[in-house]
Design a protein around this motif. Structure first.
Motif, PDB file in Angstrom:
ATOM      1  N   SER A 142       0.798  -1.223   0.000  1.00 31.32           N
ATOM      2  CA  SER A 142       0.000   0.000   0.000  1.00 31.32           C
ATOM      3  C   SER A 142       0.831   1.273   0.000  1.00 31.32           C
ATOM      4  O   SER A 142       0.294   2.358  -0.164  1.00 31.32           O
ATOM      5  CB  SER A 142      -0.936   0.017   1.214  1.00 31.32           C
ATOM      6  OG  SER A 142      -1.815  -1.092   1.190  1.00 31.32           O
TER       7      SER A 142
ATOM      8  N   VAL B  96      -5.124  -0.833   3.672  1.00 30.07           N
ATOM      9  CA  VAL B  96      -3.690  -0.890   3.974  1.00 30.07           C
ATOM     10  C   VAL B  96      -3.269  -2.349   4.029  1.00 30.07           C
ATOM     11  O   VAL B  96      -3.867  -3.151   4.742  1.00 30.07           O
ATOM     12  CB  VAL B  96      -3.370  -0.206   5.317  1.00 30.07           C
ATOM     13  CG1 VAL B  96      -1.888  -0.365   5.652  1.00 30.07           C
ATOM     14  CG2 VAL B  96      -3.741   1.265   5.262  1.00 30.07           C
TER      15      VAL B  96
ATOM     16  N   LEU C 133      -6.139   5.427  -0.090  1.00 29.31           N
ATOM     17  CA  LEU C 133      -6.048   5.345   1.367  1.00 29.31           C
ATOM     18  C   LEU C 133      -6.452   6.668   2.009  1.00 29.31           C
ATOM     19  O   LEU C 133      -6.258   7.743   1.437  1.00 29.31           O
ATOM     20  CB  LEU C 133      -4.618   5.008   1.799  1.00 29.31           C
ATOM     21  CG  LEU C 133      -4.026   3.670   1.365  1.00 29.31           C
ATOM     22  CD1 LEU C 133      -2.634   3.511   1.963  1.00 29.31           C
ATOM     23  CD2 LEU C 133      -4.920   2.508   1.755  1.00 29.31           C
TER      24      LEU C 133
ATOM     25  N   GLU D 228      -4.237   6.494   7.224  1.00 31.58           N
ATOM     26  CA  GLU D 228      -3.799   5.165   6.793  1.00 31.58           C
ATOM     27  C   GLU D 228      -2.481   5.249   6.036  1.00 31.58           C
ATOM     28  O   GLU D 228      -1.588   4.416   6.222  1.00 31.58           O
ATOM     29  CB  GLU D 228      -4.869   4.524   5.910  1.00 31.58           C
ATOM     30  CG  GLU D 228      -6.132   4.137   6.650  1.00 31.58           C
ATOM     31  CD  GLU D 228      -7.215   3.620   5.728  1.00 31.58           C
ATOM     32  OE1 GLU D 228      -7.998   2.753   6.158  1.00 31.58           O
ATOM     33  OE2 GLU D 228      -7.293   4.091   4.569  1.00 31.58           O
TER      34      GLU D 228
END
Length: 215
Positions: free
Chosen positions: A13, A130, A196, A200
């Motif tokens: 991520s 994530v 995101l 995050e």
């Protein structure tokens, strides 16, 4: 006293690059074929959906370097490094969409890392999530003489870039910067997938930064 330090580190991520220049092309592409998600058979519906998904990646050009598509039960994400032009980004994604099938044949989930982009597909939900379950790191074997100074300058730089990237908005979460420690210039790049939330992204990069000594 000396220490070696990292060149590139990736989570699914987010990514972090701290660079004292050396050639990295020889380390890419790097594939992660994930067996836990199972495999698909030739001529199956999953293969048809995956081929359609990867064709969508190849045929689509986006301005801000982030791709996310779903076809059937297959979800896919493509992320280009934030400093690339749209044409260079599309070229990297196109190459990745071809290579990932060759390097991870019949896997229902796979990730392919290039130095300019990352491509990922899965049969589970991967959007706005994530994911630190997979990582890839390269190490620069050059040494620094003042560990404390280098570490402090590096950590301060990454903290600053982490917050800048996290606040980047819905189109791009990306930041670059540099710092000097012990006559060595540290160049850093921080980036998250823009789906995101700000926190995050910040947490993902923070976890990646903490993992540097482990790698």
């Amino acid at each position: 006293m000396t220490m070696s330090y990292l060149e590139l580190t990736f989570f699914l991520s987010c990514l972090l690059i701290q660079l004292v220049p050396f050639t990295v092309a020889q380390y890419f592409p790097k594939e992660e074929c994930i067996s836990d998600r199972g495999d698909y058979t030739d001529n199956s519906t999953y293969q048809t959906d995956l081929n359609s998904l990867l064709t969508s990646f190849s045929n689509t050009q986006v301005k801000y370097g982030f791709y996310n598509f779903s076809v059937g039960e297959v979800n896919g994400i493509g992320l280009c490094r934030g400093d690339l032009t749209p044409d260079t980004c599309r070229s990297c994604i196109n190459n990745s969409s071809q290579d990932i099938r060759r390097l991870c044949p019949n896997y229902k989930e796979a990730v392919l890392y290039y130095d300019q982009c990352t491509l990922r597909y899965s049969n589970r939900s991967i959007f706005g999530t994530v994911d630190t379950s997979d990582s890839y790191a390269l190490q620069n074997t050059q040494n620094v003489s003042d560990i404390d100074l280098f570490t402090q300058q590096r950590d301060d730089l990454l903290l600053d870039l982490r917050e800048k990237a996290a606040s980047g908005g819905l189109l791009k979460k990306y930041a670059t910067g540099e710092a000097v420690a012990d006559f060595i210039t540290i160049y850093a790049l921080v980036q998250c997938t823009p789906d995101l939330e700000d926190q995050e992204c910040s947490d993902c990069v923070a976890d990646l930064s903490k993992a540097i000594p482990i790698f």
